[in-house]
Design a protein around this motif. Structure first.
Motif, PDB file in Angstrom:
ATOM      1  N   PHE A 201      -9.746  12.907  -2.244  1.00 17.80           N
ATOM      2  CA  PHE A 201     -10.185  14.134  -2.907  1.00 17.80           C
ATOM      3  C   PHE A 201      -9.227  14.525  -4.026  1.00 17.80           C
ATOM      4  N   GLU A 202      -7.935  14.248  -3.850  1.00 16.24           N
ATOM      5  CA  GLU A 202      -6.977  14.487  -4.932  1.00 16.24           C
ATOM      6  C   GLU A 202      -7.360  13.687  -6.170  1.00 16.24           C
ATOM      7  N   LEU A 203      -7.722  12.406  -5.968  1.00 19.58           N
ATOM      8  CA  LEU A 203      -8.082  11.558  -7.106  1.00 19.58           C
ATOM      9  C   LEU A 203      -9.374  12.035  -7.755  1.00 19.58           C
ATOM     10  N   ARG A 204     -10.358  12.392  -6.931  1.00 24.35           N
ATOM     11  CA  ARG A 204     -11.631  12.858  -7.496  1.00 24.35           C
ATOM     12  C   ARG A 204     -11.419  14.133  -8.317  1.00 24.35           C
ATOM     13  N   ASN A 205     -10.637  15.060  -7.778  1.00 28.95           N
ATOM     14  CA  ASN A 205     -10.378  16.306  -8.497  1.00 28.95           C
ATOM     15  C   ASN A 205      -9.581  16.056  -9.770  1.00 28.95           C
ATOM     16  N   LEU A 206      -8.629  15.119  -9.694  1.00 31.68           N
ATOM     17  CA  LEU A 206      -7.871  14.752 -10.887  1.00 31.68           C
ATOM     18  C   LEU A 206      -8.787  14.181 -11.949  1.00 31.68           C
TER      19      LEU A 206
ATOM     20  N   ASP B 201     -15.481  10.475 -20.631  1.00 32.66           N
ATOM     21  CA  ASP B 201     -16.145  10.069 -19.403  1.00 32.66           C
ATOM     22  C   ASP B 201     -15.269   9.071 -18.662  1.00 32.66           C
ATOM     23  N   LEU B 202     -15.011   9.353 -17.382  1.00 30.10           N
ATOM     24  CA  LEU B 202     -14.237   8.446 -16.528  1.00 30.10           C
ATOM     25  C   LEU B 202     -15.071   8.166 -15.282  1.00 30.10           C
ATOM     26  N   PRO B 203     -16.083   7.316 -15.409  1.00 30.76           N
ATOM     27  CA  PRO B 203     -17.086   7.193 -14.347  1.00 30.76           C
ATOM     28  C   PRO B 203     -16.602   6.502 -13.081  1.00 30.76           C
ATOM     29  N   GLU B 204     -15.605   5.640 -13.179  1.00 32.02           N
ATOM     30  CA  GLU B 204     -15.230   4.826 -12.019  1.00 32.02           C
ATOM     31  C   GLU B 204     -14.120   5.475 -11.206  1.00 32.02           C
ATOM     32  N   LEU B 205     -14.366   5.572  -9.902  1.00 31.31           N
ATOM     33  CA  LEU B 205     -13.343   5.967  -8.938  1.00 31.31           C
ATOM     34  C   LEU B 205     -13.247   4.845  -7.913  1.00 31.31           C
ATOM     35  N   SER B 206     -12.293   3.962  -8.112  1.00 36.46           N
ATOM     36  CA  SER B 206     -12.103   2.831  -7.211  1.00 36.46           C
ATOM     37  C   SER B 206     -11.170   3.272  -6.092  1.00 36.46           C
TER      38      SER B 206
ATOM     39  N   LEU C 290      -7.913  -1.180 -25.591  1.00 35.95           N
ATOM     40  CA  LEU C 290      -8.094  -0.932 -24.168  1.00 35.95           C
ATOM     41  C   LEU C 290      -9.224   0.079 -23.962  1.00 35.95           C
ATOM     42  N   SER C 291     -10.033  -0.167 -22.951  1.00 31.69           N
ATOM     43  CA  SER C 291     -11.141   0.723 -22.610  1.00 31.69           C
ATOM     44  C   SER C 291     -10.900   1.299 -21.220  1.00 31.69           C
ATOM     45  N   VAL C 292     -10.610   2.599 -21.147  1.00 32.85           N
ATOM     46  CA  VAL C 292     -10.305   3.254 -19.876  1.00 32.85           C
ATOM     47  C   VAL C 292     -11.611   3.704 -19.220  1.00 32.85           C
ATOM     48  N   GLU C 293     -11.859   3.180 -18.018  1.00 33.02           N
ATOM     49  CA  GLU C 293     -13.140   3.447 -17.367  1.00 33.02           C
ATOM     50  C   GLU C 293     -13.037   4.337 -16.135  1.00 33.02           C
ATOM     51  N   GLY C 294     -11.827   4.709 -15.750  1.00 36.90           N
ATOM     52  CA  GLY C 294     -11.700   5.572 -14.583  1.00 36.90           C
ATOM     53  C   GLY C 294     -10.354   5.427 -13.925  1.00 36.90           C
ATOM     54  N   LEU C 295     -10.314   5.796 -12.639  1.00 34.13           N
ATOM     55  CA  LEU C 295      -9.072   5.833 -11.879  1.00 34.13           C
ATOM     56  C   LEU C 295      -9.184   5.010 -10.604  1.00 34.13           C
ATOM     57  N   MET C 296      -8.040   4.603 -10.091  1.00 37.09           N
ATOM     58  CA  MET C 296      -7.961   3.820  -8.858  1.00 37.09           C
ATOM     59  C   MET C 296      -6.811   4.343  -8.013  1.00 37.09           C
ATOM     60  N   THR C 297      -6.962   4.307  -6.693  1.00 42.16           N
ATOM     61  CA  THR C 297      -5.857   4.634  -5.809  1.00 42.16           C
ATOM     62  C   THR C 297      -5.949   3.841  -4.522  1.00 42.16           C
ATOM     63  N   ILE C 298      -4.807   3.734  -3.847  1.00 37.43           N
ATOM     64  CA  ILE C 298      -4.724   3.174  -2.495  1.00 37.43           C
ATOM     65  C   ILE C 298      -4.158   4.279  -1.614  1.00 37.43           C
ATOM     66  N   ALA C 299      -4.903   4.674  -0.605  1.00 33.32           N
ATOM     67  CA  ALA C 299      -4.480   5.780   0.251  1.00 33.32           C
ATOM     68  C   ALA C 299      -3.334   5.359   1.157  1.00 33.32           C
TER      69      ALA C 299
ATOM     70  N   ILE D  61      -9.895  -1.304 -18.293  1.00 35.57           N
ATOM     71  CA  ILE D  61      -8.846  -0.972 -17.346  1.00 35.57           C
ATOM     72  C   ILE D  61      -9.206   0.274 -16.529  1.00 35.57           C
ATOM     73  N   LEU D  62      -8.528   0.416 -15.393  1.00 31.28           N
ATOM     74  CA  LEU D  62      -8.464   1.662 -14.647  1.00 31.28           C
ATOM     75  C   LEU D  62      -7.003   2.065 -14.567  1.00 31.28           C
TER      76      LEU D  62
END
Length: 230
Positions: free
Chosen positions: A180-185, A196-201, A156-165, A123-124
């Motif tokens: 940039f908010e998501l990357r910094n978060l 480790d949260l490698p994925e930023l979708s 559940l395996s958390v692999e990162g974060l996702m956002t829609i601008a 999941i993300l």
């Protein structure tokens, strides 16, 4: 519907844009993956992707994706649309990854379904980084709590974060700020939880350059590849 040749021409252009955005940001092109978004299109476009060497696609609607899965094998499927709780049982095991997990209740339901099916579901966590009331996703402030709960779910395996601008075609800085908010978060959460949260979708057709500048590892592109439905 476009042809395979037209799709591959569009694909070449999208890849050029990704390459240029990576160069402008001092990043390797290999650090950004393209996820074609095949929602609202027939299964043939998934076959286009497969013939072009792309073996993962994004779908927004559960039932539509399940029907396509019956017709196309050898492709992994990512759910990038809002997931209703009553459809959890259908998605676990059918989607390689669910990118839109945004509440503790949904986490619990996904984990319970994963236990029943003896699956480990990737999941993300979806975050409303742009604070847009029209978008799904947990708030920036709620993200640490949600990640803590997600990490406690055994299946559940958390692999990162996702956002829609937020949609703001006349002001690209709006999307850029959200990314940039998501990357910094992500960086703060990785340090806080020592995970480790490698994925930023993040990033779509109109804002993928801004997303790549901010550190996106996956851009979700539909209309630039397939056109717009008439």
């Amino acid at each position: 519907m476009i042809s395979q040749v037209e799709f591959e021409e569009n694909l070449l252009q999208v890849r050029r844009e990704i390459t240029q955005a990576c160069r402008n940001s001092g990043r390797l092109e290999s650090s950004v993956r393209l996820l074609p978004v095949t929602k609202n299109w027939p299964s043939e476009v998934v076959a286009y992707c497969k013939r072009a060497g792309i073996f993962s696609v994004g779908e927004n609607r559960v039932q539509e994706a399940l029907e396509k899965q019956k017709l196309i094998q050898g492709v992994s499927w990512e759910l990038i649309g809002h997931l209703q709780g009553n459809k959890v049982g259908k998605v676990v095991g059918a989607f390689d990854r669910i990118q839109t997990v945004d509440s503790e209740k949904l986490l619990n339901r996904l984990n319970e379904a994963s236990i029943r099916k003896d699956e480990s579901q990737r999941i993300l966590l979806q975050v409303n980084a742009g604070k847009d009331p029209a978008k799904y996703g947990c708030s920036l402030d709620a993200a640490p709590f949600l990640l803590e709960k997600a990490l406690a779910q055994g299946n559940l395996s958390v692999e990162g974060l996702m956002t829609i601008a937020p949609y703001s075609p006349d002001n690209p800085d709006v999307a850029k700020a959200a990314f940039f908010e998501l990357r910094n978060l992500r960086d703060r959460l990785s340090a806080q939880f020592a995970v480790d949260l490698p994925e930023l979708s993040m990033g779509m057709t109109l804002d993928m350059a801004q997303a790549i500048e901010a550190g996106s590892t996956m851009v979700r592109v539909g209309s630039a590849l397939f056109g717009k439905r008439r």
